[in-house]
Design a protein around this motif. Sequence first.
Motif, short mmCIF file in Angstrom:
data_model
loop_
_atom_site.label_atom_id
_atom_site.label_comp_id
_atom_site.label_asym_id
_atom_site.label_seq_id
_atom_site.Cartn_x
_atom_site.Cartn_y
_atom_site.Cartn_z
N PHE A 164 34.16 -43.72 -4.17
CA PHE A 164 32.82 -44.67 -4.44
C PHE A 164 32.12 -45.18 -2.88
O PHE A 164 31.05 -45.46 -2.91
N ASP A 165 32.80 -44.96 -1.90
CA ASP A 165 32.41 -45.20 -0.77
C ASP A 165 31.49 -44.32 -0.06
O ASP A 165 30.56 -44.52 0.73
N ASP A 166 31.37 -43.08 -0.53
CA ASP A 166 30.48 -41.87 -0.51
C ASP A 166 29.32 -41.77 -1.06
O ASP A 166 28.33 -41.05 -0.80
N ALA A 167 29.09 -43.02 -2.01
CA ALA A 167 27.79 -43.17 -2.64
C ALA A 167 26.55 -43.59 -1.55
O ALA A 167 27.05 -44.36 -0.76
N GLY A 168 25.45 -43.15 -1.86
CA GLY A 168 24.37 -43.61 -0.87
C GLY A 168 23.30 -42.54 -0.84
O GLY A 168 23.29 -41.61 -1.30
N MET A 169 22.47 -42.79 0.06
CA MET A 169 21.35 -41.95 0.44
C MET A 169 21.65 -41.17 1.76
O MET A 169 22.32 -41.62 2.66
N TYR A 170 21.61 -39.99 1.42
CA TYR A 170 21.84 -38.83 2.55
C TYR A 170 20.53 -38.28 3.10
O TYR A 170 19.40 -38.33 2.16
N GLN A 171 20.72 -38.25 4.23
CA GLN A 171 19.21 -37.53 4.99
C GLN A 171 19.66 -36.45 5.76
O GLN A 171 20.26 -36.31 6.79
N GLU A 207 19.74 -38.71 -3.05
CA GLU A 207 20.70 -39.88 -3.35
C GLU A 207 22.04 -39.33 -4.04
O GLU A 207 21.94 -38.50 -4.84
N LEU A 208 23.13 -39.75 -3.62
CA LEU A 208 24.58 -39.30 -4.22
C LEU A 208 24.98 -40.39 -5.00
O LEU A 208 25.18 -41.49 -4.56
N LYS A 209 25.11 -40.19 -6.41
CA LYS A 209 25.69 -41.29 -6.98
C LYS A 209 27.15 -40.91 -7.56
O LYS A 209 27.43 -39.68 -7.91
N ILE A 210 28.10 -41.73 -7.46
CA ILE A 210 29.67 -41.16 -7.89
C ILE A 210 29.78 -41.77 -9.30
O ILE A 210 29.45 -43.14 -9.63
N PRO A 263 34.03 -35.84 -25.66
CA PRO A 263 33.71 -37.41 -25.06
C PRO A 263 32.94 -37.13 -23.73
O PRO A 263 33.16 -36.48 -23.19
N LYS A 264 32.29 -38.43 -23.61
CA LYS A 264 31.89 -38.75 -21.99
C LYS A 264 32.89 -39.23 -21.18
O LYS A 264 33.69 -40.15 -21.66
N ALA A 265 32.95 -38.60 -20.07
CA ALA A 265 33.98 -38.80 -19.45
C ALA A 265 33.77 -38.43 -17.82
O ALA A 265 33.29 -37.22 -17.74
N ALA A 266 34.20 -39.17 -16.83
CA ALA A 266 34.05 -38.74 -15.32
C ALA A 266 35.31 -39.31 -14.73
O ALA A 266 35.49 -40.51 -14.80
N PRO A 267 36.35 -38.59 -14.29
CA PRO A 267 36.27 -37.19 -14.02
C PRO A 267 36.63 -36.58 -15.31
O PRO A 267 37.10 -37.25 -16.31
N ARG A 319 29.19 -30.61 2.96
CA ARG A 319 30.36 -30.59 1.84
C ARG A 319 31.03 -31.87 2.12
O ARG A 319 31.40 -32.14 3.04
N LEU A 320 31.12 -32.53 0.66
CA LEU A 320 32.12 -33.57 1.03
C LEU A 320 33.24 -33.33 -0.27
O LEU A 320 33.01 -32.99 -1.04
N HIS A 321 34.27 -33.68 0.23
CA HIS A 321 35.68 -33.24 -0.41
C HIS A 321 36.43 -34.65 -0.94
O HIS A 321 36.46 -35.71 -0.25
N SER A 322 36.79 -34.54 -2.21
CA SER A 322 37.82 -35.84 -2.51
C SER A 322 36.99 -37.10 -2.58
O SER A 322 37.31 -38.31 -1.87
#
Length: 190
Positions: free
Chosen positions: A11-18, A33-36, A66-70, A5-8
Amino acid sequence: KGELRLHSLTFDDAGMYQCIAENTHGIIYANAELKIVASPPTFELNPMKKKILAAKGGRVIIECKPKAAPKPKFSWSKGTELLVNGSRIRIWDDGTLEIINVTKLDEGRYTCFAENNRGKANSTGVLEMTEATRITLAPLNVDVTVGENATMQCIASHDPTLDLTFIWSLNGFVIDFEKEHEHYERNVMV
């Protein structure tokens, strides 16, 4: 469970998880792959309808998507007046505006405002009131002998600016007059 689980997120959390699962019989791997995603609200792909029709005394739903994130925070205005939840007006969590018991005073320009930590945007539409469609002569119960014909009437009043379509159904299933023309006949009275 082998759950990560990843909280908060940043952009640094993006990447390939194994994930590696291992026991005495061997080892297996799985990748994901986790995309932010982060973007300011935009109505480019889904603008509000420019013209919204509402029946007098009825209920109207005006979507704001609308399209928006968050996820953005929403607010609404009618002209220059900021709208708040009340007995007839409700702003849903997803940004949708609901008005019940619509009157002539509800006509006007409605604007949805969407804002998140990336930016803000708005979209506007015009609400117009129409006369409600009403059944003025409803079908009556009919007792007929097998083999005879039966006629049922339905007359409705409606706003003259709108088209009116009559749809007949039997036990909840719409009657297809094209396929069942030997059994059913539609008579349109002008």
